[in-house]
Design an enzyme around this catalytic site. Structure first.
Site, PDB file in Angstrom:
ATOM      1  N   LYS A  12       0.857  -1.202   0.000  1.00 21.37           N
ATOM      2  CA  LYS A  12       0.000   0.000   0.000  1.00 21.37           C
ATOM      3  C   LYS A  12       0.889   1.248   0.000  1.00 21.37           C
ATOM      4  CE  LYS A  12      -3.503  -2.841   2.088  1.00 21.37           C
ATOM      5  NZ  LYS A  12      -4.694  -2.980   2.909  1.00 21.37           N
ATOM      6  N   HIS A  91      -8.511  -3.927  -6.066  1.00 22.41           N
ATOM      7  CA  HIS A  91      -8.385  -3.982  -4.604  1.00 22.41           C
ATOM      8  C   HIS A  91      -9.533  -3.195  -3.968  1.00 22.41           C
ATOM      9  CE1 HIS A  91      -6.932  -3.280  -0.563  1.00 22.41           C
ATOM     10  NE2 HIS A  91      -6.200  -4.362  -0.735  1.00 22.41           N
ATOM     11  N   SER A 197      -6.232  -9.539   6.841  1.00 25.39           N
ATOM     12  CA  SER A 197      -5.654  -9.790   8.160  1.00 25.39           C
ATOM     13  C   SER A 197      -4.944 -11.143   8.278  1.00 25.39           C
ATOM     14  CB  SER A 197      -6.725  -9.641   9.249  1.00 25.39           C
ATOM     15  OG  SER A 197      -7.226  -8.312   9.258  1.00 25.39           O
TER      16      SER A 197
HETATM   17  P1  PGA Z   1      -4.376  -6.709   5.487  1.00 24.15           P
HETATM   18  O1  PGA Z   1      -4.584  -6.205   3.980  1.00 24.15           O
HETATM   19  O2  PGA Z   1      -3.537  -7.946   5.421  1.00 24.15           O
HETATM   20  O3  PGA Z   1      -3.676  -5.580   6.180  1.00 24.15           O
HETATM   21  O4  PGA Z   1      -5.737  -6.976   6.044  1.00 24.15           O
HETATM   22  C1  PGA Z   1      -4.813  -7.108   2.939  1.00 24.15           C
HETATM   23  C2  PGA Z   1      -4.965  -6.371   1.632  1.00 24.15           C
HETATM   24  O5  PGA Z   1      -5.454  -5.236   1.644  1.00 24.15           O
HETATM   25  O6  PGA Z   1      -4.600  -6.889   0.563  1.00 24.15           O
END
Ligand code: PGA
Length: 239
Positions: A12, A91, A197
């Site tokens: 990100k 996404h 997560s």
């Molecule tokens: P996260 O994000 O593992 O922090 O929940 C997953 C993603 O957005 O691809």
């Protein structure tokens, strides 16, 4: 036939190019046979590609046009030029924060494929949609429109329930497997990653599910320690 497992990190809007290079240099010796992908910011793609490690480097987004007057945007050709091998498309943050539609995502997927870039196509329902019993309907719509006219040969699908992204609430292995099994009918033997997560302590039970072929990891991909533990899980799990 056993499908190959892919562990992908989505950074990100985190890590400068320099921070990314330090990370990849530390992670690369820990990667053996595994397929490990990292999507850094646009700015870090070329520096990470230039390190020439086995880690596959890609992008988090791109524009659907070949080129043109689109201030601030990046094209598939530009990604290809700096060595990006894949691109995350659809996404939930692109859909919900930046208002991307299924139709736009479909155009982006086609454009990426024309340029020879492998799409990681993300789908997933919101909490409200799940509570209304509409999960299958939403996934079907996202797949039908997102993949209309698309050659699936190099596609990677990622099921990421919106309620599990960045919230610490992982889907249980059963909930995730049920959704992956539903998606399987549309993508055949293409890999289906789970995202939302994912952490070292829930990765093993998720990966043990027959239709979960790896992960798209956000938060836990930002530290070499946690990301490498998730990569390690792959060695233990017999599917
Ligand atoms: P996260 O994000 O593992 O922090 O929940 C997953 C993603 O957005 O691809």
């Amino acid at each position: 036939m056993k499908r190959k497992v892919i562990i992908a990190g989505n950074w990100k809007m985190h890590k400068t190019a320099q921070e990314g290079c330090t990370f990849v240099k530390d992670l690369a010796p820990l990667v053996e046979e595994q397929e490990v992908y990292i999507a850094p910011s646009f700015m870090a793609i070329k520096p990470l590609v230039d390190l020439k490690t086995p880690i596959v480097i890609g992008a988090q987004n791109m524009h659907d046009a070949v080129e043109g007057a689109y201030t601030g945007e990046v094209s598939a050709q530009m990604l290809k030029d700096v060595g990006a091998q894949f691109v995350i498309l659809g996404h939930s943050e692109r859909r919900h924060v930046f208002g991307e539609s299924d139709e736009l995502i479909n155009r982006k997927i086609k454009r990426a494929l024309e340029e020879g870039i492998q799409p990681i196509f993300c789908i997933g329902e919101t909490l409200e949609e799940r509570e209304q019993g509409r999960t299958h309907e939403v996934l079907k719509r996202q797949i039908d429109t997102g993949l209309a006219g698309v050659n699936l040969d190099t596609l990677i699908l990622a099921y990421e329930p919106v309620w599990a992204i960045g919230t610490g609430k992982t889907a249980t292995p059963e909930i995730a497997e049920e959704a992956h099994e539903f998606c399987r009918q549309y993508v055949g033997d293409r890999p289906i990653l789970y995202g939302g997560s994912v952490k070292p302590d829930n990765a093993e039970a998720l990966l043990a599910q027959p239709n979960i072929d790896g992960f798209l990891v956000g938060g836990a991909s930002l530290s070499v320690e946690t990301f490498s533990k998730i990569i390690e899980v792959n060695k233990k799990v017999i599917r």
